[in-house]
Every structure is written in C-alpha cells, then in structure tokens.
Write a protein that holds these residues in place. Sequence first.
Motif, PDB file in Angstrom:
ATOM      1  N   UNK A  83       0.832  -1.197   0.000  1.00 52.69           N
ATOM      2  CA  UNK A  83       0.000   0.000   0.000  1.00 52.69           C
ATOM      3  C   UNK A  83       0.872   1.254   0.000  1.00 52.69           C
ATOM      4  N   UNK A  84       0.356   2.326  -0.553  1.00 47.34           N
ATOM      5  CA  UNK A  84       1.060   3.606  -0.557  1.00 47.34           C
ATOM      6  C   UNK A  84       1.472   3.957   0.877  1.00 47.34           C
ATOM      7  N   UNK A  85       2.712   4.413   1.081  1.00 52.15           N
ATOM      8  CA  UNK A  85       3.178   4.697   2.444  1.00 52.15           C
ATOM      9  C   UNK A  85       2.299   5.666   3.225  1.00 52.15           C
ATOM     10  N   UNK A  86       1.678   6.615   2.529  1.00 50.30           N
ATOM     11  CA  UNK A  86       0.799   7.576   3.197  1.00 50.30           C
ATOM     12  C   UNK A  86      -0.672   7.202   3.059  1.00 50.30           C
ATOM     13  N   UNK A  87      -0.945   5.980   2.595  1.00 55.69           N
ATOM     14  CA  UNK A  87      -2.325   5.520   2.394  1.00 55.69           C
ATOM     15  C   UNK A  87      -3.093   6.525   1.532  1.00 55.69           C
ATOM     16  N   UNK A  88      -2.495   6.862   0.402  1.00 51.40           N
ATOM     17  CA  UNK A  88      -3.009   7.911  -0.467  1.00 51.40           C
ATOM     18  C   UNK A  88      -3.585   7.312  -1.748  1.00 51.40           C
ATOM     19  N   UNK A  89      -4.732   7.843  -2.172  1.00 50.27           N
ATOM     20  CA  UNK A  89      -5.324   7.525  -3.463  1.00 50.27           C
ATOM     21  C   UNK A  89      -5.344   8.806  -4.292  1.00 50.27           C
ATOM     22  N   UNK A  90      -4.803   8.750  -5.489  1.00 49.95           N
ATOM     23  CA  UNK A  90      -4.789   9.932  -6.362  1.00 49.95           C
ATOM     24  C   UNK A  90      -5.869   9.785  -7.421  1.00 49.95           C
ATOM     25  N   UNK A  91      -6.723  10.797  -7.514  1.00 46.13           N
ATOM     26  CA  UNK A  91      -7.795  10.825  -8.488  1.00 46.13           C
ATOM     27  C   UNK A  91      -7.588  12.012  -9.419  1.00 46.13           C
ATOM     28  N   UNK A  92      -7.572  11.766 -10.711  1.00 49.88           N
ATOM     29  CA  UNK A  92      -7.394  12.828 -11.702  1.00 49.88           C
ATOM     30  C   UNK A  92      -8.779  13.334 -12.087  1.00 49.88           C
TER      31      UNK A  92
END
Length: 499
Positions: A83-92
């Motif tokens: 999982x992303x280290x910062x628990x981040x989801x990027x949405x464009x």
Amino acid sequence: MVDVGAAAARGKQVSSRVSQAGAGWDCTQIGTFDALRPNRNSFTWLNPATLWRSRNEVLAQLFGDPSPQVRSRWVAAQRDRGADPDFRIRLDLGEEFSFLVLGDTGEGDASQYAVVPGLLKLGADTSFAVIASDVIYPTGSGNEYGDKFFRPYKDYPAPIFAVPGNHDWYDGLGGFMRVFCDAHPLSAERRGFRLSPDGLRGLLWKKPETIDDDALAEARKMRPNPGPALPGPYWVIDAGRLLLVGIDTGIKGTLDREQGEWLRRVSADPRPKILITGKPIYVNNAYHPCEIEGGGTVDDVVRDPAHNYVAAIGGDVHNYQRYPVRAEGRLIQYVVSGGGGAFMHATHTIPRVDAGGVHEDDFKCYPLRGDSLSFYSLLYSRRLRLRGLYITPEEGLALMSRRIGNTPPRPTPGAPIGARVKWAARLLGGWPMPFRLPVGRVFHRYISELSDWDTPPFFKSFLHLSVTGDTLRVRCFAATGCLPQEEEPPLEDEVEIPL
C-alpha cells in the motif's frame, strides 16, 4: 445561503424551512424507493438479539477497547501488500468536480432505501461518494453487504469510499477491510479480540463472523466497477485542488499513536482539506476534539492554520448539523452528516447553541427541532395510544422557537402553546422538566434509538459537495420518502467555502 424564493420560482421542491409540505408532513404518495427494497424486513433495535450482537460497544467502554491493536495489524498487513506509504489515493478529476458524503447508511430497510432515488438523481455526475461511519448495522458483518451496500447503490456509477464507524468495528473490521480495501483476512477475524483468554471481556466479546466468500463475490457483481480499493481503514484522497482525509475512530472515538502520527504528517500538505471522521467533533452543542494516544487531539490538527482544513464532516449521530466555528482567525465548517439511512436521532433535544462560540442563528440542523418534536410526539401517541401526547408541526416549531429563543424557521400561524403541549414536550425532552430531570439527554441517548419507523416522513439527508473555481460548495439535501421530495430533493442548507 439558500435562496428559497428562487428555488420555488425555478419549480424546485421547497424545503422544510419554507413549508410543512416541504418537510414531508403532507405526504400523499410514497416514493419509488419502496420498490427497490429486496424484502419487507425492518431493522429494529427493539430486537434483543440485535442488542446482544452489538454488545461490544458496552464491553469496550467497561473493559477497554481492543480495536487499536487490531487496527495496527490491519495496517501492517496492508503495508506488507505494498500500500502507498501515506495511504493515499490519487484521483485525476480536473479543476472542477463534485462528490457525495452520507453517513450511517446500513440498516437495509426503508429508512436506507428512501435516500437512494434522490442520491442517484443528484449524484449522477459526481466523481465519487464517501460513507462517513457505520456502513453496516448492527455489527459490520461482511455477510450483510449484499442488501445493505451493494444493492442500494448498485446504480451509482462512481466509486464509493468509506471510513469505518463503531458498528463496523463490532466484527473486527473484517467486512469493511474485505469490501473496501480488498484485504486478506486476519486471524483476528476468525478468533475475535481475546487479548486475555481468561478475562471477562474475552468471554463475552462477540467474535467476528466467518465471511461467505461466494455470497460476497456474487453481491459484488451488483457494482461491477467499484473503483480503486482503499489502502487502509484511514486514508487520503488526493483530488488535486482538494484533499479528503479520512480517519478511523474505532469504537470509542479516539486515534492510536500510529494513526495520529500519520494524520499530522499528511496534514502538513498546504492544500485545502476536508476531514472525514466516524465521530463528529461538534455535535448536539458539545465539543469532542477526539484524543490522540500520546497527546493532542484531532481538532488541534484541524485548527492549525498551516494545515488548511476548511471543513470536518462526521457521522455517528443520525441527523444533519452544521457549526461554523471561527478558530485561529479562520472559519471552519464542522458538519454532522449521519442521516444516510439509519433511524433518526432527535434534534429537539439540542439546546440553544453556543459551543465553539457559534451563535444559535448561525447553527443549522435537519430535521428542524420542531419537526423532530412533532414526529416523536406522533410516534409515541400512536404507540402508547395517548392522543394528548401529539404535538402538531406548527405547535412543535412555535414551542421549540420559544424554548431556544429564535425566530421560527418557517411560519407557524395559529399555534398557541398551552399546558398540554408543554407537558407533552416535557415527556419528549423538548421542554424543561421540573427538578432538572435529564429527560432530554435520556431521550436522545436511548429512547430515540429504540424508535425506528418505516413510513414517511423519514427526515434523511445527504451532502453534495462541488469544487468550482475557487469555491467549495456544500449542500445538504433531504429525503423524506415522499414522491415529491424524491423527484426534487429539498435543499435544506447550503454554504460556500473559499479555497
């Protein structure tokens, strides 16, 4: 704020602040939501089996909450899976976008499905939705997601994210992690939280259910495009111009040390942010800053000007409330959005607002206090067969405005307040009892939880948020269960926030 005159001129459904009909009191035709329900079963807290299944709330208060230890295992497992280290989801999503927020959804009965038609209508072009607390009642079981999550929202075309509420934790968070995070089971999901095998908590604690994987896979087919999986029980949605930060407050409404350090780290990003939390910070004219293990509070993070939070939205309490709080020279909107599908918590027990320095005239709630009082009086007059207990909507608004000391939110012609009405209101927590008996607190804490109903008006609500130009627009829409409000959901509150 809401221009109700313009709304009426455009042919839009006027709200409860304009007319009794807008509140759903004059309902002559039930909405189409009833046909969406898979069965006629009604969820009720009057069932002793339901209360027994939810016993972990009481056990956590008496003997300590084990959810932080289990959360750390879920987080470690997700990190091991990459999982992303910062628990981040990027949405464009581009420069302009919109999304929905609703809380406390999953009873699976009429009160949940009544929200669906209006949500689909106003959410057709939104980019995603967020459920803020208590996705599934009573215990967050993965075996109940079919009729309480996948079916009601099967026609919503965008991703749905969530933060867990206390009820989602009663099953060890197994259902939530499987559905939203695509996580593998932990041993805790099978064995429960027996930190002390010989302890009383270990003996009484409800153990997590074994999830029927085949049934869950079949239920998932109702939403074939679920969007990206959440990285963990707390997360950051990076939408470019705006960040949504979702936190997991467990059973008791606090953060463990690891999550607190994560929150401070991701909040250092200077972009505007909205906090999504399972427990609201301001609610019922009370302040709950949410303690972080090791010191400090979540609200310390929200109020820090360097972190640039513009709003904090929480579920758990089943109505809508908004507190515009001025802190550190900035205005932060603290919102309760828990009207997404469970029974209605009373608003008529909320006293005149002054928490956080908020003036009563700047506070907003739905349902209106008078409508809340009138509905509960109708409910109990029928159940107890006491006609004298009933308070009309006009009487309710007039009485509550006298009690609070504000102008009635809508006209109340010919509504005298006699002794009978005052005594009825006393029994329901809407007027002071002699000798300072805490009827209002008892009513809100216990009685309203045992008072679910499956006929309109429901007084449900959800939020529609949009980013346009340099403005975040937050609107609260109502769902009464009546056809006119289903076809044109009433706009109950609106605020614009500069980004």
